[in-house]
Design an enzyme around this catalytic site. Structure first.
Site: not given
Ligand code: ADP
Ligand code: MG
Length: 369
Positions: A55, A22, A160
């Site tokens: 995906s 943060h 990130d």
């Molecule tokens: P984090 O980035 O910490 O994993 P986030 O909530 O920021 O969590 O992002 C997760 C979202 O990113 C998922 O809900 C999906 O919408 C998208 N996402 C991430 N990886 C994939 C993937 N391999 N295929 C499809 N969507 C994905």
């Molecule tokens: Mg994220």
């Protein structure tokens, strides 16, 4: 859908932030590593203006839409990330047409390891190459950030994206989020007989999104009260804290100010080759997030407390908080005991069983084929 056009493969990793939580949206310091878990984008341009998205991740429905029709809020779900890249590039003035984009990622989703930035960064790199846009790392990261802030609607900082695009193997990336300058600091856990263990708590509490935005707003409010552009410009932390009313706002500011100092101490220790010395800073970071920034949760506290009780040198929650993952710096010989103890503690609390990974500092985004 007919077979996807593939002109190349671009890979972008997830990340673990060693310390500096943060702080990115407060123009502060962060220290991420890229992890081996990677999103791969198989991308080919189309001449008919269609954008076709798929995906391999379970539950990701394929999407087929006109690239020109993209607008923030028009798409929900996973497809907003790759489509958002096309939108953000077009919004930045790049003439991007249709494409086929297939994502194959092994970055755990929603675990705080930044699967979203990995996906977006891989797609940004693909378009940058295919259209020869000449994007540098910072501009690529800004495009990927706008996907989340302006298209998906999550007010994330730059941590990130910069981590996924900028990290190098064997190093942590010491990044100053004020001007996005960074240096690579050797981070040799294995050489010190240590492991950086990631515990994915599998918890994701309702506060994740609202809690993040609310913390961010608090920091902006405090900066305005203190008369500085951001909390990074606070010259005298003690005086600044004394100037704020006693209460949650002061404690939140204290987290940000002390966290920046912890990052600097960790960077010093790593530059001196003393990986063990960073343990207490990690643990102090967790206490600060638990008590001052109030973004921990029972699962994260259980993971951290149990790891420490089993001899971890330090442990903390990583990412936004309210769930997701924790990290623990552990002697190689204690790794199994720590893992078993955390599993047992989770079972005793009837939490969902956690997952474990080892975070090895890995390469940042690149073209693979
Ligand atoms: P984090 O980035 O910490 O994993 P986030 O909530 O920021 O969590 O992002 C997760 C979202 O990113 C998922 O809900 C999906 O919408 C998208 N996402 C991430 N990886 C994939 C993937 N391999 N295929 C499809 N969507 C994905
Ligand atoms: Mg994220």
């Amino acid at each position: 859908m007919s077979e996807f056009v593939v002109e190349g493969v671009w890979a972008a990793p997830g990340r673990v932030n060693v310390i500096g939580e943060h702080t990115d949206y407060n123009n502060g310091f962060v220290l991420p590593i890229a992890i081996p878990h990677t999103a791969r984008a198989f991308v080919g341009r189309r001449t008919d203006g269609r954008l076709r998205l798929a995906s391999t991740h379970a539950g990701s429905e394929s999407v087929d839409l006109a690239a020109a029709d993209l607008a923030p809020g028009a798409l929900s779900g996973w497809a907003a990330y790759p489509a958002g890249v096309v939108w953000a590039l077009r919004a930045a003035g790049y003439d991007i047409g249709g494409a086929d984009i297939r994502i194959d990622s092994d970055v755990p989703v929603g675990a705080g390891l930044s699967s979203s930035a990995a996906l977006s960064c891989a797609v940004v790199l693909a378009f940058g190459d295919l259209y020869e846009l000449g994007l540098d790392r910072i501009e690529s990261a800004r495009i990927a950030q706008r996907v989340e802030t302006d298209f998906v609607g999550v007010p994330v900082g730059m941590l990130d994206q910069m981590a996924s695009l900028g990290c190098v193997e064997g190093h942590a990336y010491f990044l100053d989020c004020r001007d996005l300058t960074g240096t690579h600091v050797p981070f040799d856990c294995a050489g010190a007989g240590l492991r950086l263990l990631v515990v994915d708590t599998r918890a994701r509490h309702a506060l994740v999104d609202g809690g993040y935005a609310e913390r961010r707003a608090s920091c902006e409010e405090a900066a305005a009260l203190l008369g500085v552009p951001s909390l990074r410009e606070v010259a005298d932390p003690d005086a600044a804290l004394a100037a704020l009313p006693d209460g949650p706002l002061r404690r939140r500011v204290r987290h940000v100010l002390t966290e920046n100092e912890r990052v600097l101490r960790v960077v010093d220790a790593l530059r001196n080759g003393d990986v063990r010395a960073i343990g207490p800073e990690l643990t102090a970071s967790h206490a600060s997030m638990r008590d001052d920034y109030t973004i921990s949760c029972p699962e994260l506290d259980t993971a951290v407390d149990t790891a420490l009780a089993e001899g971890a040198l330090g442990a903390r929650l990583v990412g936004g908080g309210f769930g997701g993952s924790a990290i623990a710096l552990v002697d190689e010989a204690r790794c199994e005991a720590v893992t078993a103890a955390v599993e047992k503690a989770f079972a005793a609390h009837s939490f969902t069983p956690p997952r474990f990974f080892q975070a090895v500092p890995s390469a940042g985004a690149r073209r693979e084929g």
